[in-house]
Motif scaffolding. Structure first.
Motif, PDB file in Angstrom:
ATOM      1  N   PRO A 169       0.826  -1.228   0.000  1.00 42.20           N
ATOM      2  CA  PRO A 169       0.000   0.000   0.000  1.00 42.20           C
ATOM      3  C   PRO A 169       0.855   1.270   0.000  1.00 42.20           C
ATOM      4  O   PRO A 169       0.543   2.229  -0.709  1.00 42.20           O
ATOM      5  CB  PRO A 169      -0.805  -0.102   1.304  1.00 42.20           C
ATOM      6  CG  PRO A 169      -0.788  -1.547   1.670  1.00 42.20           C
ATOM      7  CD  PRO A 169       0.496  -2.090   1.153  1.00 42.20           C
ATOM      8  N   LEU A 170       1.944   1.257   0.772  1.00 47.28           N
ATOM      9  CA  LEU A 170       2.828   2.425   0.832  1.00 47.28           C
ATOM     10  C   LEU A 170       3.469   2.683  -0.534  1.00 47.28           C
ATOM     11  O   LEU A 170       3.534   3.834  -0.999  1.00 47.28           O
ATOM     12  CB  LEU A 170       3.920   2.204   1.886  1.00 47.28           C
ATOM     13  CG  LEU A 170       4.999   3.287   1.989  1.00 47.28           C
ATOM     14  CD1 LEU A 170       4.389   4.639   2.333  1.00 47.28           C
ATOM     15  CD2 LEU A 170       6.047   2.912   3.036  1.00 47.28           C
ATOM     16  N   GLN A 171       3.907   1.609  -1.194  1.00 47.05           N
ATOM     17  CA  GLN A 171       4.552   1.745  -2.506  1.00 47.05           C
ATOM     18  C   GLN A 171       3.577   2.323  -3.535  1.00 47.05           C
ATOM     19  O   GLN A 171       3.943   3.202  -4.325  1.00 47.05           O
ATOM     20  CB  GLN A 171       5.054   0.370  -2.962  1.00 47.05           C
ATOM     21  CG  GLN A 171       5.997   0.420  -4.152  1.00 47.05           C
ATOM     22  CD  GLN A 171       6.697  -0.911  -4.359  1.00 47.05           C
ATOM     23  OE1 GLN A 171       7.020  -1.609  -3.397  1.00 47.05           O
ATOM     24  NE2 GLN A 171       6.955  -1.268  -5.607  1.00 47.05           N
ATOM     25  N   ILE A 172       2.325   1.851  -3.505  1.00 52.59           N
ATOM     26  CA  ILE A 172       1.315   2.338  -4.463  1.00 52.59           C
ATOM     27  C   ILE A 172       0.951   3.792  -4.172  1.00 52.59           C
ATOM     28  O   ILE A 172       0.905   4.639  -5.081  1.00 52.59           O
ATOM     29  CB  ILE A 172       0.061   1.429  -4.418  1.00 52.59           C
ATOM     30  CG1 ILE A 172       0.404   0.033  -4.956  1.00 52.59           C
ATOM     31  CG2 ILE A 172      -1.084   2.052  -5.222  1.00 52.59           C
ATOM     32  CD1 ILE A 172      -0.654  -1.020  -4.689  1.00 52.59           C
ATOM     33  N   ILE A 173       0.713   4.101  -2.879  1.00 51.85           N
ATOM     34  CA  ILE A 173       0.343   5.480  -2.503  1.00 51.85           C
ATOM     35  C   ILE A 173       1.483   6.444  -2.845  1.00 51.85           C
ATOM     36  O   ILE A 173       1.252   7.539  -3.371  1.00 51.85           O
ATOM     37  CB  ILE A 173      -0.016   5.566  -0.995  1.00 51.85           C
ATOM     38  CG1 ILE A 173      -1.302   4.795  -0.726  1.00 51.85           C
ATOM     39  CG2 ILE A 173      -0.161   7.017  -0.537  1.00 51.85           C
ATOM     40  CD1 ILE A 173      -1.589   4.535   0.746  1.00 51.85           C
ATOM     41  N   MET A 174       2.731   6.029  -2.578  1.00 50.12           N
ATOM     42  CA  MET A 174       3.898   6.867  -2.887  1.00 50.12           C
ATOM     43  C   MET A 174       3.957   7.147  -4.388  1.00 50.12           C
ATOM     44  O   MET A 174       4.228   8.281  -4.813  1.00 50.12           O
ATOM     45  CB  MET A 174       5.177   6.161  -2.435  1.00 50.12           C
ATOM     46  CG  MET A 174       6.427   7.020  -2.470  1.00 50.12           C
ATOM     47  SD  MET A 174       6.498   8.226  -1.146  1.00 50.12           S
ATOM     48  CE  MET A 174       7.005   7.203   0.232  1.00 50.12           C
ATOM     49  N   GLY A 175       3.677   6.121  -5.204  1.00 46.41           N
ATOM     50  CA  GLY A 175       3.693   6.283  -6.659  1.00 46.41           C
ATOM     51  C   GLY A 175       2.644   7.264  -7.130  1.00 46.41           C
ATOM     52  O   GLY A 175       2.917   8.150  -7.960  1.00 46.41           O
ATOM     53  N   VAL A 176       1.430   7.137  -6.613  1.00 48.73           N
ATOM     54  CA  VAL A 176       0.327   8.037  -7.014  1.00 48.73           C
ATOM     55  C   VAL A 176       0.669   9.479  -6.642  1.00 48.73           C
ATOM     56  O   VAL A 176       0.489  10.412  -7.447  1.00 48.73           O
ATOM     57  CB  VAL A 176      -0.996   7.595  -6.338  1.00 48.73           C
ATOM     58  CG1 VAL A 176      -2.090   8.627  -6.581  1.00 48.73           C
ATOM     59  CG2 VAL A 176      -1.424   6.221  -6.862  1.00 48.73           C
ATOM     60  N   VAL A 177       1.174   9.672  -5.422  1.00 51.23           N
ATOM     61  CA  VAL A 177       1.537  11.033  -4.965  1.00 51.23           C
ATOM     62  C   VAL A 177       2.634  11.611  -5.857  1.00 51.23           C
ATOM     63  O   VAL A 177       2.552  12.770  -6.288  1.00 51.23           O
ATOM     64  CB  VAL A 177       2.001  11.005  -3.483  1.00 51.23           C
ATOM     65  CG1 VAL A 177       2.611  12.351  -3.079  1.00 51.23           C
ATOM     66  CG2 VAL A 177       0.846  10.658  -2.562  1.00 51.23           C
TER      67      VAL A 177
END
Length: 619
Positions: free
Chosen positions: A600-608
């Protein structure tokens, strides 16, 4: 082009399998490119003379000196004391301190340094260490995004930009991106770790390591009857040798060590010389004598020879004084006497440890009894454990006499762990100088030159025990991997492979605009990093990102930043970065823990990042 792509795919497959060392894979790929004449020998070996590779070598040395002098541990432990017993404050401080250190030191080194400190603090705060160790690993990677030298992918995109004729990035060009990474990471990890990691990790700090030198000193009570006496200008023993004083017979005392602080014209170049008190050791003004014995006898000796007592005049006062045996040049170790030993039933004096091996016997552990007084006349029994003191080389020499005793632990390995803390100010000054040379444009020094100067100064000013210790801090596997894979990007460019891949990306995503194309590059890099090391991924993806930006006529800077952030922010696998793997056993994590918290952190970081990068670096 086909051969280049086959070599690339085979290399990636071997990197993913992990059955062959990554540096060997890189060299095999390099030889493959040479055999098929895709690259000339000069082109293939250009990676080993690349300024980025030389800079990485220098940074390993600088980072090693920061650890060896105890500077990083000193700073981090003092800051983390601010957390007290608050879980939230401890979590936030771990994230902030780790990311700050990670900005200047390799993320692997940062985690190795912080791991025992964080476990110790978590245990003392009554908190589960498992909740902090995964964030510790992630924070070290996030901190690496703050500076040019924080992580190898940052150096890769700098190299790609300058190689294509663009203006180089400054030392702190990465800082805004790094701050966003740390803020997003902290906000996301705060709830995720509470939900999924609160019950993880049961190691206490003692289980992470064997008996330390300080634990040995405490166990044998070395500090409880240890006194320090300073030799003054008018002292009566100046110029005399230890044997002339006959201190053991007259006063019942033992001189364990003579410490001599040698200060050059500049106080930062101070060195500390430790000498075992051998019979021919001559005493000079300013020497500090480390003496064991009864406080009354120590006082009498000090009065007779006009010496200054540096500790209290009673045992209680002395116990509270800030004194300890340091282990810069002199160390301690335990040896166990074998049943077949020739020295059983001999007294310590008869065994001749001092004459034959130049070591002192400080104590004997016999079952649960500790014998510390009148050791010279004590007869040794089978199974006795002797605490010996000497130079690290002399203690290591004892291990060769394996017929009479066994040395517990590894003396030279213990010596390597001892921090030269009196050199911490020197290491700090050199690091500040290096950063200043890299940050300020009016100083006409290239970044690689600044790093080389700093690395050399660390060695010359004695921040390492010796030159060999400096070489040991260099991770040669990483250097060879990096130097071996750099020409791969040249081969991809030379054969048109990178243009073909970037054209495919552009034709597929370019019509939707630069943001969508950048997102495609970001998540392709992010996916690759789950299986291949972040450095290799950055080396492969950087030229593709550059070509993609050039083809649609926009600035390549945000595209290259997408590559370095995606390569560095890989949290969904324990094997994608060394820090993730380092904390796995200590935190008692499973692969699924990384999926639950890291993905989840990796995906959220990518979107941001897809939305933030164009704002920081416009197309």
């Amino acid at each position: 082009m086909l051969i280049t792509l086959v070599i690339l795919i085979l290399s990636a497959a071997f990197f993913v399998s992990g059955k062959v060392r990554s540096d060997i894979v890189a060299l095999c790929a390099l030889i493959g490119l040479l055999i098929f004449q895709i690259l000339t020998p000069d082109e293939a070996l250009s990676g080993f003379s690349n300024s980025v590779v030389i800079m990485m070598v220098g940074l390993f040395v600088v980072g090693g000196a920061i650890f060896q002098t105890g500077l990083a541990k000193m700073i981090s432990s003092r800051i983390l004391k601010l957390a007290g017993k608050s879980e939230l404050r401890l979590f936030l401080l771990v994230m902030l301190v780790t990311s700050a250190i990670g900005a200047f030191v390799s993320n692997t080194g940062t985690v190795a340094l912080m791991l025992p400190i964080v476990v110790s603090l978590a245990v003392s705060a009554g908190m589960n260490p498992g909740r902090l160790l995964m964030p510790l690993a992630f924070a070290s990677s996030m901190g690496g995004m703050m500076t040019l030298i924080g992580t190898p992918p940052n150096l890769v995109i700098q190299n790609t930009l300058t190689g294509a004729g663009y203006a180089p990035l400054s030392f702190f060009s990465f800082l805004p991106v790094g701050i966003v990474c740390v803020v997003v990471g902290t906000l996301v990890l705060l709830p995720l770790t509470k939900w999924f990691l609160s019950k993880k990790g049961g190691n206490d700090e003692g289980s992470l390591a064997g008996k330390s030198l300080n634990q040995l000193a405490k166990e044998y009570g070395l500090s409880s009857n240890l006194f320090r006496l300073r030799v003054l200008n008018d002292s009566r023993l100046i110029g005399k040798t230890v044997i002339e004083l006959d201190i053991r017979r007259k006063y019942g005392l033992n001189i364990l060590e003579v410490r001599r602080g040698e200060v050059s014209q500049h106080r930062f170049l101070k060195t500390v010389t430790q000498k075992l008190a051998s019979p021919d050791t001559t005493i000079w003004v300013g020497d500090v004598l480390y003496i064991r014995g009864d406080v009354v006898d120590v006082n009498r000796f000090a009065e007779d020879f006009l010496l200054e007592m540096m500790d209290g005049h009673t045992t209680e006062e002395a116990a509270n004084a800030d004194k300890s045996l340091d282990f810069y040049d002199i160390g301690i170790a335990e040896i166990v006497l074998m049943p077949s030993s020739r020295i059983i039933n001999q007294t310590v004096k008869e065994a001749g440890f001092r004459d034959k091996f130049n070591v002192n016997v400080l104590g004997i552990r016999r079952k649960k009894e500790y014998i510390l007084q009148d050791l010279g006349n004590e007869r040794m029994h089978s199974g006795d454990v002797l605490l010996v003191q000497g130079t690290w080389q002399d203690i290591a020499r004892l291990s060769k006499e394996d017929t009479d005793w066994v040395v517990l632990g590894q003396p030279l390995a213990e010596a390597a762990k001892v921090t030269l803390d009196y050199k911490a100010p020197v290491a700090a000054a050199i690091m500040i100088l290096m950063v200043a040379m890299m940050v300020f444009d009016f100083i006409p020094v290239a970044p690689v030159t600044a790093v080389m100067i700093a690395g050399l100064l660390m060695v010359l000013t004695g921040c390492f025990r010796n030159v060999e210790a400096a070489y040991k801090t260099i991770n040669w596997e990483t250097i060879v991997l990096f130097a071996g894979m750099l020409p791969m990007s040249l081969a991809l460019e030379k054969t048109g492979a990178s243009e073909y891949i970037s054209s495919s990306l552009v034709s597929g995503l370019g019509s939707y605009g630069p943001v969508v194309l950048m997102a495609g590059i970001y998540f392709t890099t992010s996916l690759m990093t789950m299986f291949i090391s972040n450095t290799v991924t950055a080396v492969l993806m950087a030229p593709i990102a550059l070509q993609s930006a050039v083809q649609i006529g926009v600035s390549p800077v945000p595209f290259l930043f997408a590559v370095t952030v995606a390569a560095s922010m890989c949290f969904a696998s324990p094997f994608s970065t060394p820090p993730n793997a380092l904390v796995m056993p200590a935190g008692q994590y499973t692969f699924m823990d990384y999926i639950k918290v890291g993905l989840p952190l990796q995906i959220i970081m990518g979107v941001v990042m897809v939305f933030v990068l164009p704002l920081l670096f416009p197309f």
